[in-house]
Structures are given as structure tokens and as C-alpha cells.
Design a protein around this motif. Structure first.
Motif, PDB file in Angstrom:
ATOM      1  N   PRO A 117       1.606  -3.689  -2.260  1.00 52.70           N
ATOM      2  CA  PRO A 117       0.789  -2.740  -1.609  1.00 52.70           C
ATOM      3  C   PRO A 117       1.424  -1.322  -1.240  1.00 52.70           C
ATOM      4  CG  PRO A 117       0.940  -5.027  -0.250  1.00 52.70           C
ATOM      5  CD  PRO A 117       1.804  -4.765  -1.774  1.00 52.70           C
ATOM      6  N   ASP A 118       2.678  -1.315  -1.432  1.00 51.74           N
ATOM      7  CA  ASP A 118       3.516  -0.131  -1.267  1.00 51.74           C
ATOM      8  C   ASP A 118       3.342   1.007  -2.451  1.00 51.74           C
ATOM      9  OD1 ASP A 118       4.923  -1.040   0.884  1.00 51.74           O
ATOM     10  OD2 ASP A 118       6.571  -1.694  -0.390  1.00 51.74           O
ATOM     11  N   ASP A 119       2.759   0.452  -3.451  1.00 50.68           N
ATOM     12  CA  ASP A 119       2.166   1.557  -4.444  1.00 50.68           C
ATOM     13  C   ASP A 119       0.513   1.714  -4.497  1.00 50.68           C
ATOM     14  OD1 ASP A 119       4.511   1.864  -5.541  1.00 50.68           O
ATOM     15  OD2 ASP A 119       4.547   0.024  -6.787  1.00 50.68           O
ATOM     16  N   PHE A 120      -0.054   1.286  -3.251  1.00 56.64           N
ATOM     17  CA  PHE A 120      -1.630   1.618  -3.224  1.00 56.64           C
ATOM     18  C   PHE A 120      -1.916   2.863  -2.661  1.00 56.64           C
ATOM     19  CE2 PHE A 120      -5.523   0.854  -1.534  1.00 56.64           C
ATOM     20  CZ  PHE A 120      -6.471   0.230  -2.558  1.00 56.64           C
ATOM     21  N   ASN A 121      -2.230   3.709  -3.457  1.00 53.22           N
ATOM     22  CA  ASN A 121      -2.925   5.187  -3.302  1.00 53.22           C
ATOM     23  C   ASN A 121      -4.073   5.264  -2.582  1.00 53.22           C
ATOM     24  OD1 ASN A 121      -2.842   7.858  -3.093  1.00 53.22           O
ATOM     25  ND2 ASN A 121      -2.562   8.165  -5.196  1.00 53.22           N
ATOM     26  N   CYS A 122      -4.142   5.469  -1.380  1.00 54.22           N
ATOM     27  CA  CYS A 122      -5.570   5.858  -0.549  1.00 54.22           C
ATOM     28  C   CYS A 122      -6.004   7.055  -0.723  1.00 54.22           C
ATOM     29  CB  CYS A 122      -5.097   5.389   0.918  1.00 54.22           C
ATOM     30  SG  CYS A 122      -4.556   3.812   1.247  1.00 54.22           S
ATOM     31  N   LEU A 123      -5.589   8.174  -1.340  1.00 49.34           N
ATOM     32  CA  LEU A 123      -5.955   9.478  -1.510  1.00 49.34           C
ATOM     33  C   LEU A 123      -7.247   9.582  -1.800  1.00 49.34           C
ATOM     34  CD1 LEU A 123      -4.743  12.504  -1.070  1.00 49.34           C
ATOM     35  CD2 LEU A 123      -4.306  12.372  -3.645  1.00 49.34           C
ATOM     36  N   PHE A 124      -7.619   8.966  -2.772  1.00 52.20           N
ATOM     37  CA  PHE A 124      -9.006   8.882  -3.526  1.00 52.20           C
ATOM     38  C   PHE A 124      -9.532   7.634  -2.956  1.00 52.20           C
ATOM     39  CE2 PHE A 124      -6.761  11.423  -6.545  1.00 52.20           C
ATOM     40  CZ  PHE A 124      -7.562  12.653  -6.249  1.00 52.20           C
ATOM     41  N   CYS A 125      -9.817   7.456  -1.726  1.00 51.59           N
ATOM     42  CA  CYS A 125     -10.521   6.235  -1.007  1.00 51.59           C
ATOM     43  C   CYS A 125     -11.767   6.045  -1.604  1.00 51.59           C
ATOM     44  CB  CYS A 125     -10.458   6.287   0.488  1.00 51.59           C
ATOM     45  SG  CYS A 125     -11.218   4.913   1.347  1.00 51.59           S
TER      46      CYS A 125
END
Length: 89
Positions: A27-35
Motif C-alpha cells: 500500500p505504500d506504493d499505491f498512487n492515488c493521483l489518478f483516482c
């Protein structure tokens, strides 16, 4: 434009009630920028791991492209294609 860092390419919203919205190993590498993925509009030309439901709806639940650390470069490389879809013909 050259920047000292590339922090703008990654955002993780761990307080979101849906975080993470896909099953992930780290989860630390999960990018939410493009939700909401801008590539959805490209249909079968997005390059992602998607399928179409029986009703013809594009299902991207198995795709991790917008949620990786490299998502920014991959998605912005497709902006010309997205722009073409949005242009008034």
C-alpha cells in the motif's frame, strides 16, 4: 520545466475510506493521483488490464496502471489521444 524533485507525480491518500481501492502487495506504493483514470475514455486503446462486462461496460478493476509510481509519465504520454477525443470536430 525541470524540478528538483518529482513528488508531484505521486500522491497516496491513506485516509480515504476506499484506500486502497484495488488489491495491492504494498500500500505504500499505491498512487492515488489518478483516482479516476483519464485513460478510461480511450476505450480498448488505453493499454490497461481491463475487460468489458456483459452489458458492454468497461471494467478496470484489475488494472493498476493509474496506481503505480510510474503512472504520471504513462498517462501524460497519452494526453494527445485524450485531447483528440475532447476536441470539437
Amino acid at each position: 520545466m525541470k524540478t528538483q524533485t518529482e513528488n508531484f507525480k505521486f500522491f497516496s491518500h491513506k485516509d480515504c475510506e476506499f484506500f486502497p481501492c484495488h488489491k495491492v502487495k504494498n500500500p505504500d506504493d499505491f498512487n492515488c493521483l489518478f483516482c479516476y483514470c483519464p485513460l478510461y475514455a480511450l476505450g480498448d486503446k488505453c493499454g490497461g488490464n481491463f475487460k468489458y462486462t456483459e452489458n458492454g461496460i468497461k471494467d478496470c478493476s484489475d488494472c493498476m496502471i493509474p496506481h503505480t509510481r510510474k503512472a504520471f509519465d504513462y498517462i501524460t504520454a497519452h494526453f494527445d489521444q485524450i485531447k483528440e477525443l475532447a476536441q470539437k470536430k
